[in-house]
Scaffold this active site. Structure first.
Site: not given
Ligand SMILES: *Cc1c(COP(=O)(O)O)cnc(C)c1O
Ligand code: SF4
Length: 357
Positions: A102-103, A106, A115, A119, A122, A124, A283, A320, A327
């Site tokens: 996305r960025y 990175r 996991c 959580c 979460c 995801r 989120d 986010d 973000k």
């Molecule tokens: C949050 C995130 C990151 C990391 O972002 P930082 O601001 O460096 O912590 C990288 N890729 C994705 C897709 C993210 O959601």
């Molecule tokens: S937030 Fe989601 S990915 Fe992170 S530790 Fe908890 S269950 Fe696992």
């Protein structure tokens, strides 16, 4: 049981995993409560390590640890209009399955589908029953090839699932492969292991991580009661091996939506050499809406802490943005106005101060 009586097995992370609570029938709740949670768990499974469960005070119906790991009716019954299974549009930004780019500089790899504790908040949780993680060696090869081709990628973030749940030999091979890519300057591992399964941070694991430096661990403490002696030891073993540890907290209703709780958490983290990095607005992930705190509350809690406590205890408060818009910092600017030769600032005591250059 007190920790002394728990003995060797308790400190064995494999024992902790084998003995996870994974059925609502095994939760120490009243029969009717458990029955009501069976359909919730069918949709969003349960996993709680005995260690994390031991932090719960079961006689408190509003226990902040339980709220993070014991299913709730609200996960299926309460929904805000804007929530979606994939609030950050990770799938749209995945050129390959399990790789989110996305960025520009990175990439995020969904390195594991497991996991220790699932959580409830979460973002995801859509992937719990249908993993999107890099599972086979073919997928991993393709992901590594992608990173090799993308010369602009300087940081690789292993996320998940929990990357520290990978077999050590596999984690070690992945880290070696990443280290061999010249433009990858740094690896970050997002893991909740120090919080939910601190005994996983063994000397063997630390050696593998140390060998992959520069490597950052970003963990996920949400409540001061999670900062236990075991968690402290886990973070300390990482830090003493030269691995910086930072933390993101998710702002969660009924868990940490209280300025004093957050302040205590951030100070305790600094005191165990863990740097508070981000405080996330929760989120809009489907199944987590009951955790959402109104944005102005988060902003004013962070404002209330500024100046009261040292900068190294203060994370950035971040949203986010939905739809994968990225973000953003959700803090009110201290700089009220800016012209060619002067600026007006609001200081931590609410006083307006002119600054000229
Ligand atoms: C949050 C995130 C990151 C990391 O972002 P930082 O601001 O460096 O912590 C990288 N890729 C994705 C897709 C993210 O959601
Ligand atoms: S937030 Fe989601 S990915 Fe992170 S530790 Fe908890 S269950 Fe696992």
């Amino acid at each position: 049981m007190n920790p002394g009586e728990r003995g060797e097995r308790w400190r064995d992370w494999r024992w902790q995993l084998v003995n996870r609570i994974s059925r609502v029938e095994h939760l120490p709740l009243h029969y009717e409560e458990r029955e009501a949670l069976i359909p919730v768990a069918a949709r969003y499974p349960v996993s709680i390590t005995p260690y994390y469960a031991s932090l719960i005070r079961w006689d408190d119906p509003a226990d902040p640890i339980a709220r993070q790991c014991v299913p709730s009716q609200d996960e299926v019954a309460f929904r805000l209009p804007d929530s979606t299974p994939d609030p950050l549009a990770e799938q749209r930004y995945s050129p390959l399955p399990g790789l989110v780019h996305r960025y520009p500089d990175r990439v995020l790899l969904l390195a594991s589908a497991v996991c220790p504790v699932l959580c409830r908040h979460c973002n995801r949780k859509r992937t719990w029953r249908r993993p999107e993680a890099l599972l086979g060696s073919k997928e991993w090869r393709r992901a590594l090839d992608y990173i090799r081709r993308e010369r602009g990628v300087r940081e690789v973030i292993l996320s998940g699932g929990d990357p520290l749940m990978l077999p050590l030999s596999r984690l070690s091979r992945i880290l070696e492969a990443l280290r061999a890519i010249p433009h990858v300057e740094v690896v970050r591992i997002g893991t909740r292991v120090p919080v939910t399964l601190p005994m996983r941070v063994t000397p063997e694991l630390c050696s593998v991580l140390e060998g992959a430096r520069p490597l950052w661990i970003n963990t996920h403490f949400n409540h001061p009661r999670e900062v236990t002696r075991e968690a402290e030891e886990a973070c300390d073993s990482l830090v003493t091996r030269g691995i910086p540890v930072s933390n993101h907290t998710v702002l969660l209703k009924g868990v940490n939506d209280d300025q004093e709780v957050l302040l205590t958490l951030f100070r305790r983290l600094q005191a165990i050499s863990v740097r508070p990095y981000y405080l996330f607005q929760c989120d809009s992930a489907l199944g987590t809406d009951h955790f959402r705190v109104p944005l102005p509350e988060g902003i004013s809690m962070m404002e209330g802490m500024w100046g009261r406590t040292g900068g190294l205890t203060l994370p950035r408060f971040v949203v986010d943005l939905p739809g994968g818009k990225g973000k953003v910092s959700a803090e009110r600017a201290h700089c009220l106005s800016l012209s060619g030769e002067e600026a007006l600032f609001m200081n931590f005591e609410g006083e307006t101060v002119r600054y000229r250059w």
